[in-house]
Design an enzyme around this catalytic site. Structure first.
Site, PDB file in Angstrom:
ATOM      1  N   ASP A  86      40.152  -1.676 -26.910  1.00 41.32           N
ATOM      2  CA  ASP A  86      39.923  -0.410 -26.209  1.00 41.32           C
ATOM      3  C   ASP A  86      38.434  -0.123 -26.064  1.00 41.32           C
ATOM      4  OD1 ASP A  86      42.019   0.999 -25.069  1.00 41.32           O
ATOM      5  OD2 ASP A  86      42.733   1.795 -26.980  1.00 41.32           O
ATOM      6  N   GLN A 112      47.211   4.212 -29.058  1.00 42.67           N
ATOM      7  CA  GLN A 112      47.248   5.053 -27.860  1.00 42.67           C
ATOM      8  C   GLN A 112      46.817   6.488 -28.190  1.00 42.67           C
ATOM      9  OE1 GLN A 112      47.823   4.168 -24.643  1.00 42.67           O
ATOM     10  NE2 GLN A 112      47.272   6.279 -24.155  1.00 42.67           N
ATOM     11  N   LYS A 133      51.053  -0.583 -19.547  1.00 43.78           N
ATOM     12  CA  LYS A 133      50.342  -1.649 -20.255  1.00 43.78           C
ATOM     13  C   LYS A 133      51.275  -2.816 -20.569  1.00 43.78           C
ATOM     14  CE  LYS A 133      46.895   1.386 -22.364  1.00 43.78           C
ATOM     15  NZ  LYS A 133      46.451   2.092 -23.587  1.00 43.78           N
TER      16      LYS A 133
END
Length: 293
Positions: free
Chosen positions: A119, A96, A52
């Site tokens: 997300d 995460q 990322k």
């Protein structure tokens, strides 16, 4: 058989995003910046976050990483999330997953401000997605749809079978494939560990999306001739011949299934790169205030 090259498509999209970012900066706008919280030292999460960060660089974004040991308490982590929610310099961020077992992932997700949730996991974004309203769409389903669109794969009226019912992939991709849009307008069946006649359902699929996390679950006898197969699986399987000691393995037994397919994604290099670049697309939408002003 046509190979769906997610790596190549992702590289193309990064270039498109970078051009848009350059335009934003040239017009005096703020450089998009993605913050990520990483807890512990899970190998898969470490690799994913590193990817990322590299993607942010390629897209012209800024990025920052906030790290915690896996001994961090749930309240400490929630306090950081609330702090980022209130920080005007942080426009969007991710936590995460997976998280250590003593921390409720759902509680963390619900604490994130849905307007900063690139997300796409917050219930507000999930709910808006399910009824077709603008929102941040979960990155993996978003990436799958982008692959279908870029390869001009027909979805209207097709039978789509989704293997797996996770909140991150199975459920949202099934919802998106049903919607009145392209890609979409498909007749969708979701199969899982309690499904009966699984073989029959899979054999009837024009589009088969495998998102079980079970290596080599889908074999040739489960796929009809001319099907489109999207393999979401990315399980680390031990492999002593590789420097890393493992290889990424999909849910589909590729060598056996591929000859029967019209289109198929490989693992690695298929859905994985699209997941990361879809997060970048959500970040760009956030920067442009295209979803929530």
């Amino acid at each position: 058989m046509n190979l769906i090259d997610g790596k190549a498509i992702a590289a193309q999209i990064k270039q498109e995003i970078a051009a848009e970012v350059a335009e934003i900066i040239a017009q005096g706008g703020k450089r998009p910046h993605l913050a990520a919280i990483l807890v512990g030292h899970d190998g898969g999460s470490e690799t994913y976050v590193e990817s990322k960060v590299k993607a942010c660089e390629a897209c012209g974004f800024g990025s920052s990483l906030i790290r915690y040991e896996d001994t961090v308490t749930e309240e400490e982590l929630l306090a950081k999330v609330r702090e980022l929610n209130e920080n005007p310099d942080i426009d969007w961020f991710i936590v995460q997953l997976p998280l250590p077992k003593h921390i409720s992932e759902q509680k963390v997700i619900e604490t994130i401000d849905y307007r900063k949730d690139v997300d796409g996991f917050h219930p507000v974004n999930v709910g808006r997605m399910s009824i077709g309203l603008p929102c941040y769409v979960s990155a993996t389903p978003y990436g799958i749809l982008e692959l279908l669109k870029r390869y001009r794969i027909e979805t209207s009226g097709k039978k789509c079978v989704v293997l797996g019912r996770s909140n991150i992939v199975g459920k949202p991709v099934a919802s998106l494939m049903m919607q009145k849009a392209y890609p979409g307008d498909a007749t969708v069946t979701v199969c899982h560990s309690r499904s009966k006649d699984l073989l029959k359902e899979c054999r009837e699929a024009d589009i088969l999306i495998a998102a079980l996390g079970q290596p080599h679950f889908v074999k040739a006898d489960m796929v009809k001739e001319g099907a489109v197969v999207i393999d979401v699986g990315t399980t680390r399987v031990p492999d002593a011949t590789r420097p890393s000691g493992f290889k990424l393995t999909g849910d589909v037994l590729f060598d056996e299934v591929a000859p029967k397919c019209a289109y198929i994604t490989p693992v690695p290099g298929g859905v994985g790169p699209m997941t990361i670049v879809s997060l970048m697309k959500n970040t760009l939408l956030a920067a442009r205030k295209a979803i929530y002003s």
